[in-house]
Motif scaffolding. Structure first.
Motif, PDB file in Angstrom:
ATOM      1  N   LEU A   1       0.885  -1.057   0.015  1.00  0.00           N
ATOM      2  CA  LEU A   1      -0.062   0.002  -0.044  1.00  0.00           C
ATOM      3  C   LEU A   1       0.709   1.162  -0.025  1.00  0.00           C
ATOM      4  N   ALA A   2       0.360   2.091  -0.746  1.00  0.00           N
ATOM      5  CA  ALA A   2       1.314   3.570  -0.888  1.00  0.00           C
ATOM      6  C   ALA A   2       0.446   4.498  -1.152  1.00  0.00           C
TER       7      ALA A   2
ATOM      8  N   LEU B   1      -4.657   6.412  -3.153  1.00  0.00           N
ATOM      9  CA  LEU B   1      -3.919   5.122  -2.543  1.00  0.00           C
ATOM     10  C   LEU B   1      -3.831   4.192  -3.794  1.00  0.00           C
ATOM     11  N   VAL B   2      -2.745   3.361  -3.605  1.00  0.00           N
ATOM     12  CA  VAL B   2      -2.300   2.270  -4.508  1.00  0.00           C
ATOM     13  C   VAL B   2      -2.122   0.924  -3.913  1.00  0.00           C
ATOM     14  N   VAL B   3      -2.827   0.103  -3.925  1.00  0.00           N
ATOM     15  CA  VAL B   3      -2.665  -1.437  -3.227  1.00  0.00           C
ATOM     16  C   VAL B   3      -2.432  -2.340  -4.267  1.00  0.00           C
TER      17      VAL B   3
ATOM     18  N   ARG C   1      -2.406  -7.875  -9.544  1.00  0.00           N
ATOM     19  CA  ARG C   1      -2.693  -6.713  -9.967  1.00  0.00           C
ATOM     20  C   ARG C   1      -2.588  -5.433  -9.076  1.00  0.00           C
ATOM     21  N   LEU C   2      -2.609  -4.350  -9.599  1.00  0.00           N
ATOM     22  CA  LEU C   2      -2.700  -3.129  -8.805  1.00  0.00           C
ATOM     23  C   LEU C   2      -4.042  -2.345  -8.791  1.00  0.00           C
ATOM     24  N   THR C   3      -4.597  -1.764  -7.790  1.00  0.00           N
ATOM     25  CA  THR C   3      -5.805  -1.124  -8.030  1.00  0.00           C
ATOM     26  C   THR C   3      -5.687  -0.048  -7.216  1.00  0.00           C
ATOM     27  N   ILE C   4      -6.065   1.206  -8.015  1.00  0.00           N
ATOM     28  CA  ILE C   4      -5.903   2.621  -7.674  1.00  0.00           C
ATOM     29  C   ILE C   4      -7.097   2.974  -7.016  1.00  0.00           C
ATOM     30  N   LEU C   5      -7.199   3.594  -5.717  1.00  0.00           N
ATOM     31  CA  LEU C   5      -8.242   3.940  -4.886  1.00  0.00           C
ATOM     32  C   LEU C   5      -8.429   5.520  -5.109  1.00  0.00           C
TER      33      LEU C   5
END
Length: 377
Positions: free
Chosen positions: A296-297, A309-311, A318-322
């Motif tokens: 998480l960043a 946030l990017v998780v 995969r990466l998910t952008i919040l």
């Protein structure tokens, strides 16, 4: 913990375009108008990379970011020096104890060169690799901490401005004060929840002192440790989903107080805890994400000045952008970023000097890091 970021609020520093080396144009962002990020480009690391830092490790004149990773199976750290255009030189690997996981970067011996600290999942010590000229490192020195460690962090706990060492021990955070030359004191242990896996730092109560927070996988809590004197007060636990593994700190809801986000691998959620003042955190928002969020960043990744946030999702690759609406409400973007096998920790920073935050994620199953450059608006 995320390195190459603001030590108080965890926000990524994005340099002005004029920071480029004289005579060298700053490259434009990746041309991909239909999405936020370009297709990823992979760069080799050592065996089973785990944690990552983005910092200007070689301190070159154009302030380009470099990549540092711990390699768990390789028992080493790798340094990949950045060219400033989103590409990186082949990694240089250096031994770093046994099974290094957590990573911190700072000037431990106060010689104006950055140093590397790596935790160990198997030894009762951490490894410190002192920086040398042009982004090199010396031989790893083992510093006893008493037990294997899951993570490390550096924070200034007293008035000498030397970075002190925090370690994630079983059920505690260890603190070792730096005498100003890199010599560390004996461990002072502060109780937290069971199995702390990640340490975050920031001025959570806005008193000008650095506090700490841990993600406690065995207790499904976070522990907030408020800075008192040259140590910490007793921890305050807060619920944080099932088996939390990673922490990000940032001003998410538009006030001045730093909030906390947590990747909870057991519940496949990101938990957002808003800072209510007086060292308390409430208004938990639970955001479903793809299975097994592990990294998480936090940074403004969509250019609207709100901290997103990017998780990384370990099982789904995969990466998910919040995306943050500015008031601390996060919405997962429909478009995700595919990774190679086993994405672990990630970091955000401007690796191509275009003023926008890029994503770099560790891919443990492929022995690589993948760089996603931010697209042209």
């Amino acid at each position: 913990m995320l390195a190459g970021c603001d030590g108080v609020f965890g926000l990524v520093h994005l340099p002005d375009r004029s920071d480029a080396k004289t005579g060298t144009d700053v490259l434009d962002a990746a041309p991909c108008p239909s999405q936020l990020f370009s297709s990823g480009v992979d760069f080799a690391t050592g065996q089973q990379p785990y944690d990552i830092a983005l910092v200007d490790f070689d301190q070159d004149i154009d302030n380009t970011l470099d990549i540092i990773v711990t390699n768990e199976l390789g028992s080493s750290v790798s340094v990949l020096l950045g060219a400033g255009d989103g590409t990186f030189a082949p990694h240089i690997e250096s031994p770093a104890g046994s099974s290094p996981r957590g990573l911190a970067v700072g000037d431990v011996d106060r010689d104006d060169k950055l140093d590397i600290v790596a935790s160990s999942a198997t030894l009762n010590s951490v490894s410190i690799l002192l920086g040398t000229e042009n982004g090199g490192v010396g031989t790893a020195v083992a510093v006893l901490v008493g037990t294997p460690t899951a993570d490390v962090a550096l924070a200034t706990m007293n008035s000498d401005e030397a970075p002190d060492l925090l370690t994630a021990l079983p059920g505690a955070v260890g603190l070792q004060l730096n005498n100003g030359t890199g010599l560390l004191s004996d461990v002072m242990a502060y109780t937290v929840g069971m199995t702390p896996n990640d340490i975050g730092v920031g001025d959570l109560d806005l008193d000008g002192l650095v506090d700490a927070v841990t993600a406690n996988a065995g207790a499904s809590t976070i522990s907030v440790l408020i800075h008192v004197g040259e140590g910490f007060a007793s921890h305050n636990p807060f619920d944080a989903g099932a088996s939390p593994r990673a922490i990000a700190v940032g001003q998410f809801d538009g006030d001045t107080l730093p909030d906390i986000a947590v990747a909870a691998v057991g519940s496949s959620t990101v938990e957002v805890l808003r800072n209510a003042g007086a060292s308390t955190f409430g208004s938990v928002m639970s955001i479903p994400v793809p299975a097994s969020p592990f990294g998480l960043a936090a940074a403004d990744v969509d250019g609207d000045r709100d901290i997103d946030l990017v998780v990384s999702s370990l099982d789904m690759a995969r990466l998910t952008i919040l995306e943050n609406d500015g008031m601390g409400t996060f919405t997962p973007l429909a478009r995700t970023l595919d990774t190679a096998q086993s994405p672990f920790r990630l970091a955000l920073g401007d690796v191509d000097r275009d003023g926008r935050a890029d994503i770099v994620v560790v891919q443990q199953g492929a022995d690589t890091v993948r760089v996603y450059r931010a697209c042209t608006p």
